[in-house]
Design an enzyme around this catalytic site. Structure first.
Site, PDB file in Angstrom:
ATOM      1  N   MET A   1       0.846  -1.182   0.000  1.00 58.45           N
ATOM      2  CA  MET A   1       0.000   0.000   0.000  1.00 58.45           C
ATOM      3  C   MET A   1       0.887   1.238   0.000  1.00 58.45           C
ATOM      4  SD  MET A   1      -3.031   0.974  -0.312  1.00 58.45           S
ATOM      5  CE  MET A   1      -3.851  -0.585  -0.115  1.00 58.45           C
ATOM      6  N   CYS A   2       0.323   2.371  -0.381  1.00 56.88           N
ATOM      7  CA  CYS A   2       1.073   3.616  -0.500  1.00 56.88           C
ATOM      8  C   CYS A   2       0.171   4.774  -0.095  1.00 56.88           C
ATOM      9  CB  CYS A   2       1.559   3.827  -1.939  1.00 56.88           C
ATOM     10  SG  CYS A   2       2.432   2.425  -2.656  1.00 56.88           S
ATOM     11  N   ARG A   3       0.721   5.955  -0.135  1.00 60.32           N
ATOM     12  CA  ARG A   3      -0.014   7.206  -0.011  1.00 60.32           C
ATOM     13  C   ARG A   3       0.453   8.108  -1.155  1.00 60.32           C
ATOM     14  NH1 ARG A   3      -4.310   6.675   3.178  1.00 60.32           N
ATOM     15  NH2 ARG A   3      -4.182   4.871   1.780  1.00 60.32           N
ATOM     16  N   VAL A  88       4.556   8.158  -1.517  1.00 55.52           N
ATOM     17  CA  VAL A  88       5.440   7.390  -0.643  1.00 55.52           C
ATOM     18  C   VAL A  88       4.986   5.943  -0.723  1.00 55.52           C
ATOM     19  CG1 VAL A  88       6.093   9.272   0.879  1.00 55.52           C
ATOM     20  CG2 VAL A  88       4.007   7.991   1.376  1.00 55.52           C
ATOM     21  N   ASN A 115      -2.024   3.415  -5.717  1.00 55.76           N
ATOM     22  CA  ASN A 115      -2.156   3.130  -4.293  1.00 55.76           C
ATOM     23  C   ASN A 115      -3.030   1.889  -4.173  1.00 55.76           C
ATOM     24  OD1 ASN A 115      -2.733   3.103  -1.534  1.00 55.76           O
ATOM     25  ND2 ASN A 115      -4.297   4.683  -1.723  1.00 55.76           N
TER      26      ASN A 115
END
Length: 251
Positions: A1-3, A88, A115
């Site tokens: 997962m990411c932002r 990120v 994401n």
């Protein structure tokens, strides 16, 4: 997962958007507030931005955490832009691709980020490889699900699809092949932002006629943030935001 997040508005230092707010993307690399999967986004980061008069964006990407990169801090302080996309990364699987796997991906005028995750990757999406020309597969920046998803989107963009159509069709195609995939896409050409909410959070905030930010989660406590419903396509400019429900993939 990411932002991730994308910004359109008056030119500002990159750090004003990425680092400055109290719950910034920078802070979300170790303390996201609304992330449903994973807790630390320290497997790489990137920021892409547009300079006046140049439709092709620049990028700065690294394999490590954003908080440990002194060069980024200098860049974010002095580089100004009216359009940017930053992310990120929390890697789904271990890999050796390093910064090549960090968003944003870029080709021509576009910056792209994913994401989410595709469970069972790569086996779960082998049925989609014939839809891509061999040159597209061989020129992928990295060997991860996000890079493959970008290749699918880019193939549609190059064929003439509008940004929203390319994201929507790719989302439904992948969701049919991998029903539990989480597919929050973020795409900008420097003039518009297009995104999907499919399996994780997506928010936006705008000052009509001035600026718009689209992000995985609010970076401050401003009450004007609006959550995008799941299974939705977002299309935004500096003057307007349009939300369109996405149909479920065929059974």
């Amino acid at each position: 997962m990411c932002r991730h997040l994308a910004y359109l508005g008056p030119p500002v230092p990159l750090g004003e958007v990425v680092d400055g707010p109290p719950h910034s993307l920078f802070s979300q690399s170790w303390a996201p507030r609304r992330q449903r999967h994973g807790t630390v986004n320290a497997d790489g980061f990137g920021v892409g931005w547009y300079a006046d008069g140049d439709p092709v964006p620049a990028r700065y990407r690294r394999a490590g955490p954003i908080w440990g990169d002194a060069a980024y801090q200098d860049l974010a302080r002095v580089v100004r832009s009216g359009a940017l996309l930053a992310a990120v990364r929390d890697a789904t699987l271990a890999g050796a691709d390093g910064e090549a796997a960090a968003a944003p991906y870029a080709t021509g005028p576009w910056l792209f980020s994913h994401n989410g995750a595709v469970p069972g990757w790569p086996q779960s999406l082998t049925s989609l490889t014939p839809t891509l020309p061999p040159t597209d597969l061989l020129s992928m920046e990295a060997r991860c699900d996000a890079a493959f998803l970008w290749a699918l989107v880019l193939h549609r963009l190059r064929a003439g699809d509008e940004e929203g159509q390319a994201l929507a069709d790719t989302t439904l195609e992948v969701a049919e092949a991998a029903p539990t995939a989480r597919l929050n896409f973020l795409l900008t050409n420097g003039e518009t932002i297009t995104a999907t909410a499919w399996g994780d959070t997506l928010w936006y905030r705008r000052e009509p006629g001035r600026s718009v930010v689209v992000a995985s989660e609010p970076y401050d406590d401003d009450p004007h943030w609006i959550e995008v419903p799941d299974r939705t396509l977002l299309a935004a400019s500096r003057t307007d935001v349009l939300l369109t429900p996405l149909k479920e993939p065929s059974a």
